[in-house]
Design a protein around this motif. Structure first.
Motif, mmCIF file in Angstrom:
data_model
loop_
_atom_site.group_PDB
_atom_site.id
_atom_site.type_symbol
_atom_site.label_atom_id
_atom_site.label_comp_id
_atom_site.label_asym_id
_atom_site.label_seq_id
_atom_site.Cartn_x
_atom_site.Cartn_y
_atom_site.Cartn_z
ATOM 1 N N GLU A 38 -0.352 2.216 1.408
ATOM 2 C CA GLU A 38 0.020 0.799 1.289
ATOM 3 C C GLU A 38 -0.436 0.008 2.508
ATOM 4 O OE1 GLU A 38 4.110 1.399 -1.373
ATOM 5 O OE2 GLU A 38 4.233 1.095 0.801
ATOM 6 N N ARG A 39 -0.222 0.593 3.661
ATOM 7 C CA ARG A 39 -0.618 -0.116 4.892
ATOM 8 C C ARG A 39 -2.133 -0.247 4.977
ATOM 9 N NH1 ARG A 39 3.753 -1.664 8.570
ATOM 10 N NH2 ARG A 39 5.545 -0.451 7.884
ATOM 11 N N ALA A 40 -2.824 0.801 4.581
ATOM 12 C CA ALA A 40 -4.286 0.762 4.655
ATOM 13 C C ALA A 40 -4.843 -0.269 3.686
ATOM 14 C CB ALA A 40 -4.866 2.147 4.364
ATOM 15 N N LEU A 41 -4.288 -0.310 2.487
ATOM 16 C CA LEU A 41 -4.747 -1.308 1.520
ATOM 17 C C LEU A 41 -4.493 -2.716 2.047
ATOM 18 C CD1 LEU A 41 -3.569 0.352 -1.818
ATOM 19 C CD2 LEU A 41 -5.941 -0.030 -1.090
ATOM 20 N N ALA A 42 -3.345 -2.895 2.665
ATOM 21 C CA ALA A 42 -3.042 -4.206 3.240
ATOM 22 C C ALA A 42 -4.018 -4.540 4.358
ATOM 23 C CB ALA A 42 -1.610 -4.233 3.754
#
Lengths: 73, 247
Positions: free
Chosen positions: B238-242
């Motif tokens: 999730e953090r990487a996609l963000a």
């Protein structure tokens, strides 16, 4: 070099994560990274130390904290 | 035992298992040191076992597993290298057992899983060609983006996060998620790279970690670790996609 750059260098963190981490830790201490002054750094030291110890072993972290204290005056 | 860290169970069903409480079990500490050193490829017989003077405890006063996590973290030598190998086209070695005496150089965090890309994916424009690798230059191979020094620090952080997870906290994990993930993405790794790497990492790391747990606790420890790995990988993704979206 700005004081922020000095803090990043003194942190002992790898250059990949150091700017992100130092910025975040300063913000956690209510210090704006681009306006950090020595007295701000002194106030942020506990937060910086906690964060640095996540990434660094004991000896490296101790050395980094000593360098940061030096920057804080 | 803390109220959070030892609630384990299959399929999300939580239960408190008192068997996870380990009191003053020095053998656990010794075995965790074994794991840590095996992970790093060091021969523990060549190194002094770090002094273990402190034990983690929860607010309820119970000992938590692994009680020696902090000493495991302190044991991270500056010059040791990883031995959890990045799987290649050949079958990977047994986790924690390096090929020969020389650990491979891992250049990604977490370790890459080899040439797993589909032709379609390979044909897509790669984030790593977008000039985000700063001073490393556009010619630098993508796998060079994570230095060994960074990997060493990430490993230390990961051990700290495991310890924190067992104690029920999240401050350190939040810090790592806020800093390491965007840093890694900025270095050129994609969310998919991170997913693949974390799956490989946890798969490789779990056996030696669980080997360090007393057998009577191993099933519950495996359940806890599986849940932790799944949740951790999801959050990283999730953090990487963000980070990709904001990059």
């Amino acid at each position: 070099m700005s004081l922020f750059d000095d803090i990043v260098a003194a942190s002992g963190l790898d250059e990949l994560v150091a700017p992100f981490t130092v910025s975040r830790l300063l913000l956690r201490a209510d210090v704006q990274p681009d306006q950090v002054r020595p007295e701000d750094l002194a106030r942020a030291l506990p937060e910086l130390e906690r964060g640095i110890r996540v990434y660094l072993g004991e000896g490296e972290a101790d050395a980094a904290v000593a360098r940061l204290r030096g920057l804080a005056g | 035992v803390g109220e959070h860290e030892h609630r384990v169970g299959a399929a999300g069903q939580q239960s408190v298992d008192p068997r996870l409480e380990v009191r003053d079990d020095a053998s656990v500490e010794r075995r965790l040191d074994d794991v840590e050193l095996r992970v790093r490829g060091a021969d523990r017989r060549d190194r002094a076992v770090p002094e273990r003077s402190s034990r983690t405890s929860t607010s309820s006063g119970g000992r938590v597993w692994p009680s020696s996590a902090s000493s495991v973290g302190r044991a991270s030598g500056q010059n040791r290298k990883w031995t959890i190998t990045a799987p290649t086209r050949t079958p990977p070695p047994l986790p924690g057992r390096p090929r020969g005496n020389r650990p491979p150089r891992l250049r990604r965090w977490p370790p890459d899983v080899g040439d797993h890309r589909s032709p379609a994916r390979s044909a897509r424009p790669d984030r790593r060609t977008r000039g985000r690798r700063h001073d490393r230059g556009p010619e630098a191979p993508a796998d060079e983006t994570i230095s060994e020094a960074a990997q060493e620090q990430f490993l230390h952080a990961f051990v700290e996060l495991l310890r924190e997870g067992l104690q029920g906290g999240s401050d350190q994990r939040e810090l790592v998620m806020e800093t390491a993930v965007p840093a890694i993405v900025s270095a050129g790794q994609t969310a998919l790279d991170l997913v693949a790497g974390h799956v490989a990492f946890f798969t490789a790391l779990s056996p030696p970690l669980l080997d360090a747990v007393p057998e009577r606790l191993r099933t519950d420890a495996a359940a806890w670790l599986a849940r932790y790995a799944a949740d951790y990988t999801r959050e990283v993704t999730e953090r990487a996609l963000a980070a990709e979206g904001s990059g």
